[in-house]
Design a protein around this motif. Structure first.
Motif, PDB file in Angstrom:
ATOM      1  N   SER A  32       0.830  -1.207   0.000  1.00 49.26           N
ATOM      2  CA  SER A  32       0.000   0.000   0.000  1.00 49.26           C
ATOM      3  C   SER A  32       0.866   1.259   0.000  1.00 49.26           C
ATOM      4  O   SER A  32       2.074   1.207   0.228  1.00 49.26           O
ATOM      5  CB  SER A  32      -0.928  -0.006   1.212  1.00 49.26           C
ATOM      6  OG  SER A  32      -0.176  -0.155   2.409  1.00 49.26           O
ATOM      7  N   VAL A  33       0.238   2.398  -0.261  1.00 49.09           N
ATOM      8  CA  VAL A  33       0.932   3.676  -0.380  1.00 49.09           C
ATOM      9  C   VAL A  33       0.692   4.506   0.881  1.00 49.09           C
ATOM     10  O   VAL A  33      -0.437   4.559   1.383  1.00 49.09           O
ATOM     11  CB  VAL A  33       0.440   4.462  -1.615  1.00 49.09           C
ATOM     12  CG1 VAL A  33       1.341   5.669  -1.881  1.00 49.09           C
ATOM     13  CG2 VAL A  33       0.378   3.562  -2.839  1.00 49.09           C
ATOM     14  N   ALA A  34       1.716   5.164   1.370  1.00 48.25           N
ATOM     15  CA  ALA A  34       1.580   5.999   2.562  1.00 48.25           C
ATOM     16  C   ALA A  34       0.851   7.298   2.231  1.00 48.25           C
ATOM     17  O   ALA A  34       0.987   7.839   1.130  1.00 48.25           O
ATOM     18  CB  ALA A  34       2.966   6.321   3.135  1.00 48.25           C
ATOM     19  N   TYR A  35       0.066   7.777   3.172  1.00 46.68           N
ATOM     20  CA  TYR A  35      -0.485   9.121   3.050  1.00 46.68           C
ATOM     21  C   TYR A  35      -0.561   9.753   4.430  1.00 46.68           C
ATOM     22  O   TYR A  35      -0.508   9.071   5.458  1.00 46.68           O
ATOM     23  CB  TYR A  35      -1.840   9.134   2.334  1.00 46.68           C
ATOM     24  CG  TYR A  35      -3.048   8.684   3.134  1.00 46.68           C
ATOM     25  CD1 TYR A  35      -3.593   9.468   4.155  1.00 46.68           C
ATOM     26  CD2 TYR A  35      -3.702   7.489   2.820  1.00 46.68           C
ATOM     27  CE1 TYR A  35      -4.725   9.076   4.854  1.00 46.68           C
ATOM     28  CE2 TYR A  35      -4.838   7.082   3.523  1.00 46.68           C
ATOM     29  CZ  TYR A  35      -5.338   7.885   4.534  1.00 46.68           C
ATOM     30  OH  TYR A  35      -6.466   7.500   5.228  1.00 46.68           O
ATOM     31  N   ALA A  36      -0.675  11.078   4.456  1.00 51.45           N
ATOM     32  CA  ALA A  36      -0.727  11.803   5.733  1.00 51.45           C
ATOM     33  C   ALA A  36      -1.462  13.120   5.545  1.00 51.45           C
ATOM     34  O   ALA A  36      -1.568  13.643   4.432  1.00 51.45           O
ATOM     35  CB  ALA A  36       0.689  12.059   6.263  1.00 51.45           C
ATOM     36  N   GLY A  37      -1.958  13.649   6.644  1.00 53.55           N
ATOM     37  CA  GLY A  37      -2.659  14.925   6.599  1.00 53.55           C
ATOM     38  C   GLY A  37      -3.040  15.351   8.010  1.00 53.55           C
ATOM     39  O   GLY A  37      -2.668  14.717   8.993  1.00 53.55           O
ATOM     40  N   TRP A  38      -3.781  16.431   8.089  1.00 54.89           N
ATOM     41  CA  TRP A  38      -4.213  16.962   9.375  1.00 54.89           C
ATOM     42  C   TRP A  38      -5.721  16.876   9.478  1.00 54.89           C
ATOM     43  O   TRP A  38      -6.438  17.290   8.561  1.00 54.89           O
ATOM     44  CB  TRP A  38      -3.781  18.412   9.542  1.00 54.89           C
ATOM     45  CG  TRP A  38      -4.229  19.020  10.838  1.00 54.89           C
ATOM     46  CD1 TRP A  38      -5.268  19.891  11.028  1.00 54.89           C
ATOM     47  CD2 TRP A  38      -3.672  18.785  12.133  1.00 54.89           C
ATOM     48  NE1 TRP A  38      -5.397  20.208  12.362  1.00 54.89           N
ATOM     49  CE2 TRP A  38      -4.423  19.548  13.064  1.00 54.89           C
ATOM     50  CE3 TRP A  38      -2.616  17.999  12.594  1.00 54.89           C
ATOM     51  CZ2 TRP A  38      -4.137  19.544  14.427  1.00 54.89           C
ATOM     52  CZ3 TRP A  38      -2.339  18.003  13.956  1.00 54.89           C
ATOM     53  CH2 TRP A  38      -3.088  18.765  14.848  1.00 54.89           C
ATOM     54  N   GLY A  39      -6.205  16.339  10.584  1.00 55.13           N
ATOM     55  CA  GLY A  39      -7.635  16.266  10.814  1.00 55.13           C
ATOM     56  C   GLY A  39      -8.086  17.432  11.673  1.00 55.13           C
ATOM     57  O   GLY A  39      -7.885  17.395  12.894  1.00 55.13           O
ATOM     58  N   PRO A  40      -8.660  18.482  11.086  1.00 57.03           N
ATOM     59  CA  PRO A  40      -9.067  19.639  11.898  1.00 57.03           C
ATOM     60  C   PRO A  40     -10.123  19.296  12.937  1.00 57.03           C
ATOM     61  O   PRO A  40     -10.174  19.888  14.002  1.00 57.03           O
ATOM     62  CB  PRO A  40      -9.600  20.631  10.853  1.00 57.03           C
ATOM     63  CG  PRO A  40      -9.954  19.787   9.671  1.00 57.03           C
ATOM     64  CD  PRO A  40      -8.975  18.650   9.664  1.00 57.03           C
ATOM     65  N   GLY A  41     -10.969  18.289  12.627  1.00 54.05           N
ATOM     66  CA  GLY A  41     -11.995  17.884  13.585  1.00 54.05           C
ATOM     67  C   GLY A  41     -11.405  17.159  14.776  1.00 54.05           C
ATOM     68  O   GLY A  41     -11.772  17.413  15.926  1.00 54.05           O
ATOM     69  N   SER A  42     -10.476  16.255  14.482  1.00 55.49           N
ATOM     70  CA  SER A  42      -9.852  15.473  15.553  1.00 55.49           C
ATOM     71  C   SER A  42      -8.656  16.182  16.165  1.00 55.49           C
ATOM     72  O   SER A  42      -8.213  15.835  17.265  1.00 55.49           O
ATOM     73  CB  SER A  42      -9.405  14.112  15.005  1.00 55.49           C
ATOM     74  OG  SER A  42      -8.467  14.288  13.954  1.00 55.49           O
ATOM     75  N   GLY A  43      -8.118  17.172  15.448  1.00 50.46           N
ATOM     76  CA  GLY A  43      -6.960  17.907  15.959  1.00 50.46           C
ATOM     77  C   GLY A  43      -5.723  17.051  16.071  1.00 50.46           C
ATOM     78  O   GLY A  43      -5.014  17.103  17.075  1.00 50.46           O
ATOM     79  N   GLU A  44      -5.443  16.273  15.025  1.00 52.41           N
ATOM     80  CA  GLU A  44      -4.283  15.400  15.060  1.00 52.41           C
ATOM     81  C   GLU A  44      -3.713  15.173  13.657  1.00 52.41           C
ATOM     82  O   GLU A  44      -4.440  15.231  12.658  1.00 52.41           O
ATOM     83  CB  GLU A  44      -4.641  14.059  15.699  1.00 52.41           C
ATOM     84  CG  GLU A  44      -5.728  13.305  14.962  1.00 52.41           C
ATOM     85  CD  GLU A  44      -6.217  12.093  15.735  1.00 52.41           C
ATOM     86  OE1 GLU A  44      -5.813  11.918  16.894  1.00 52.41           O
ATOM     87  OE2 GLU A  44      -7.023  11.319  15.167  1.00 52.41           O
TER      88      GLU A  44
END
Length: 247
Positions: A211-223
């Motif tokens: 699988s391929v890595a991905y990342a981001g920011w969850g403004p709702g979860s704050g993480e």
């Protein structure tokens, strides 16, 4: 890349041995035969000659601020003293104005542990991500750098493109480690997170399972979250950050 931090004012000076080598080159370049008229002209115009010589040595390093920013980041955020004076920087491409520098010894796990000191981090596994991840670029012995577009959100140009699509198009994407370094550096400099509306597909990093890595920011979860996606998966919010690497 953009930063609110002050540029490091400490400039590393040339060593006496380096100056000797430069003087030797200059002496070799001086003509050994001049006409009487030529010699007389330059003797009478010594000020002009000195100005021309000084101008040769006033070339400004266009990447000095970028380098100072990353040296300071590694020192202050990761406790590493790094010398990037010999860093090979790829040729700049129009629109790619943020530089990411990766140095030997820096790992995904190490950067995530520092991220956790500033904000919450969620990851899809507690296993060592460095052991689970294979990337097309790494810094085993020497630092390297890549350029990316200066954007909070991942590249709009590459929306709805899967990993397989990017491979067919020959698009070089960011690695997971590069993304985490960029996210952390940008947050420390500005207080802002990347990818509050989109997700960055780290197409140059594959997990052991394919699988391929991905990342981001969850403004709702704050993480900050680190997860995976299938190689043929695509949707509008999942977008790669294209990079300009050293050829």
């Amino acid at each position: 890349m953009a930063s609110k931090q002050k540029t490091d004012q400490t400039v590393r000076m040339a060593t006496p041995e380096m100056l000797k080598q430069i003087w030797a080159i200059v002496m070799q370049a001086l003509p050994t035969r001049l006409t009487f008229t030529q010699a007389k002209y330059w003797i009478e115009h010594g000020t002009e000659l000195a100005r021309k010589i000084r101008a040769i040595f006033t070339v400004v390093d266009p990447y000095r601020e970028h380098i100072a920013t990353w040296e300071r980041f590694y020192r202050d955020a990761l406790g590493l003293s790094v010398d990037l004076s010999a860093l090979r920087i790829p040729d700049k491409k129009e629109g790619f104005d943020w530089l990411i520098v990766v140095v030997p010894g820096v790992t995904i796990e190490r950067v995530l542990s520092v991220c956790a000191k500033y904000f919450k981090v969620w990851r899809w596994t507690n296993d060592n991500l460095d052991q689970l991840t294979e990337s097309v670029r790494s810094a085993p012995t020497d630092p390297y750098a890549v350029w990316v577009r200066p954007r909070i959100e991942a590249d709009e140009e590459h929306k709805n493109k899967s990993y397989n699509d990017l491979q067919k198009d020959g698009i070089s994407g960011i690695t997971l480690l590069e993304y985490l370094l960029l996210h952390l550096q940008h947050f420390i400099a500005t207080g802002q997170h990347l990818d509050e509306k989109s997700i960055t597909l780290c197409s140059s990093s594959l997990y052991r399972y394919g699988s391929v890595a991905y990342a981001g920011w969850g403004p709702g979860s704050g993480e900050l979250y680190v997860n995976w996606y299938s190689r043929d998966g695509a949707y509008v919010g999942l977008r790669v950050r294209e990079v300009v690497p050293v050829p």
